[in-house]
Write an enzyme that holds these catalytic residues in place. Structure first.
Site, short mmCIF file in Angstrom:
data_model
loop_
_atom_site.label_atom_id
_atom_site.label_comp_id
_atom_site.label_asym_id
_atom_site.label_seq_id
_atom_site.Cartn_x
_atom_site.Cartn_y
_atom_site.Cartn_z
N ASP A 15 0.82 -1.21 0.00
CA ASP A 15 0.00 0.00 0.00
C ASP A 15 0.86 1.27 0.00
O ASP A 15 1.98 1.28 0.52
CB ASP A 15 -0.92 -0.02 1.23
N HIS A 32 2.43 3.37 -9.03
CA HIS A 32 2.24 1.91 -9.16
C HIS A 32 3.42 1.28 -9.90
O HIS A 32 3.85 0.18 -9.56
CB HIS A 32 0.93 1.60 -9.90
N LEU A 126 10.79 -20.79 -4.71
CA LEU A 126 9.97 -19.77 -4.05
C LEU A 126 8.63 -19.68 -4.77
O LEU A 126 8.59 -19.61 -6.00
CB LEU A 126 10.68 -18.40 -4.11
C1 IPE Z 1 -1.22 0.34 -3.84
O1 IPE Z 1 -1.35 1.50 -3.16
C2 IPE Z 1 -2.33 -0.62 -3.62
C3 IPE Z 1 -3.04 -0.94 -4.86
C4 IPE Z 1 -4.35 -0.92 -4.92
C5 IPE Z 1 -2.31 -1.30 -6.06
P1 IPE Z 1 -2.56 2.52 -3.33
O2 IPE Z 1 -2.90 2.70 -4.75
O3 IPE Z 1 -3.69 2.13 -2.45
O4 IPE Z 1 -1.86 3.83 -2.80
P2 IPE Z 1 -2.42 4.85 -1.76
O5 IPE Z 1 -2.83 4.08 -0.55
O6 IPE Z 1 -3.60 5.52 -2.40
O7 IPE Z 1 -1.29 5.75 -1.52
C1 IPE Z 2 -5.22 -2.63 0.04
O1 IPE Z 2 -4.95 -1.33 -0.23
C2 IPE Z 2 -5.21 -3.43 -1.22
C3 IPE Z 2 -3.89 -3.58 -1.83
C4 IPE Z 2 -2.76 -3.35 -1.25
C5 IPE Z 2 -3.92 -4.09 -3.17
P1 IPE Z 2 -6.12 -0.27 -0.53
O2 IPE Z 2 -5.48 1.06 -0.55
O3 IPE Z 2 -6.89 -0.68 -1.71
O4 IPE Z 2 -7.03 -0.47 0.75
P2 IPE Z 2 -7.95 0.55 1.51
O5 IPE Z 2 -8.71 1.31 0.47
O6 IPE Z 2 -7.01 1.39 2.31
O7 IPE Z 2 -8.80 -0.33 2.36
MG MG Z 3 -4.12 2.49 -0.47
#
Ligand code: IPE
Ligand code: IPE
Ligand code: MG
Length: 235
Positions: A15, A32, A126
């Site tokens: 995240d 990303h 792995l």
């Molecule tokens: C990556 O981080 C998780 C995915 C959904 C690919 P985010 O896209 O949620 O990034 P933040 O939390 O908005 O910074």
């Molecule tokens: C969780 O991140 C999902 C991934 C890392 C792919 P999100 O950013 O989507 O989750 P929320 O919105 O904080 O719950």
């Molecule tokens: Mg996020």
């Protein structure tokens, strides 16, 4: 330095990519992409550390509600990443698995993941398990439906239903439960991740956005969890 006891299975909620991009005046999609580079490094580090399985939360079943452009890019990334890295995965004996609803993926993404799973199926150093279009509740719902179907068609007896049997109906069949779940990006929530499998997992959080996550932090997470385990067993 104490010797590191490598867990068999680590799961990472990757995240903070979007915020990483925004903080630098870049787009969320550029965040990303940076996350995919960090992911590639973490896969190599996991090999070095002797971890047997690494689950990477790449796209949740809730992430479809994001802007179309971002969703499209997140669906292009696995195609680009897997095509590019497949030779290296073969060289390093890495087996690719997918946990999630692959039927719901766009055709090109589905094709790329199915090809990677097929090509790497006999590798055994792995396991890299991508949680893609994954939702814990969706997984359990699907498992309940399949199980009821099998009870109805008499291939399963009600009395046979056990934890082990339920595991056969999950996306993660065959994987041990993760000893550690890491979430980067500062949020301290489970966000529908591995609801069944996380029953005994240690949770480890860092404010670091995923593109900045690295081997040092991975080792820190493992070390801290090793220490937690020692205090549990010494009670
Ligand atoms: C990556 O981080 C998780 C995915 C959904 C690919 P985010 O896209 O949620 O990034 P933040 O939390 O908005 O910074
Ligand atoms: C969780 O991140 C999902 C991934 C890392 C792919 P999100 O950013 O989507 O989750 P929320 O919105 O904080 O719950
Ligand atoms: Mg996020």
């Amino acid at each position: 330095m104490e010797t590191l006891i490598a867990p068999k299975h680590i799961a990472i909620m990757m995240d903070g990519n979007g915020r990483w991009g925004e903080q630098r005046g870049l787009t969320r999609s550029q965040g990303h992409y940076a996350g995919s580079v960090a992911m590639e490094n973490i896969i190599k580090d996991s090999l070095d550390l002797g971890i047997e399985a690494l689950t990477l939360y790449a796209f949740s079943s809730e992430n479809w509600s994001r802007p179309k452009e971002e969703v499209n890019y997140l669906m292009d990334l696995p195609t680009i990443f897997l095509k590019e890295k497949l030779p290296e995965f073969m060289k390093n004996n890495i087996k690719v698995c997918i946990s999630g609803d692959i039927q719901g993926l766009p055709q090109h993404t589905r094709k790329a993941v199915e090809e990677a799973v097929q090509k790497t199926k006999d590798n055994n150093k792995l396991i890299v398990n991508f949680a893609l279009n994954y939702g814990g509740r969706k997984e359990l719902l699907f498992a309940v439906k399949s199980l009821i179907k099998d009870v109805k068609n008499t291939s399963v007896e009600m009395e046979e239903i056990s934890n082990e049997l339920i595991e056969n109906y999950l996306y993660t069949t065959g994987l041990p439960d993760p000893e550690i779940i890491i979430r980067t990006g500062g949020e301290k929530r489970i966000s529908n991740f591995l609801l069944w499998q996380s029953s005994k997992s240690h949770l480890w959080f860092t404010d670091t956005y995923f593109p900045d996550f690295n081997k040092q932090l991975l080792i820190q997470a493992i070390t801290e969890v090793n220490e937690r385990e020692q205090t549990i067993t010494s009670h």
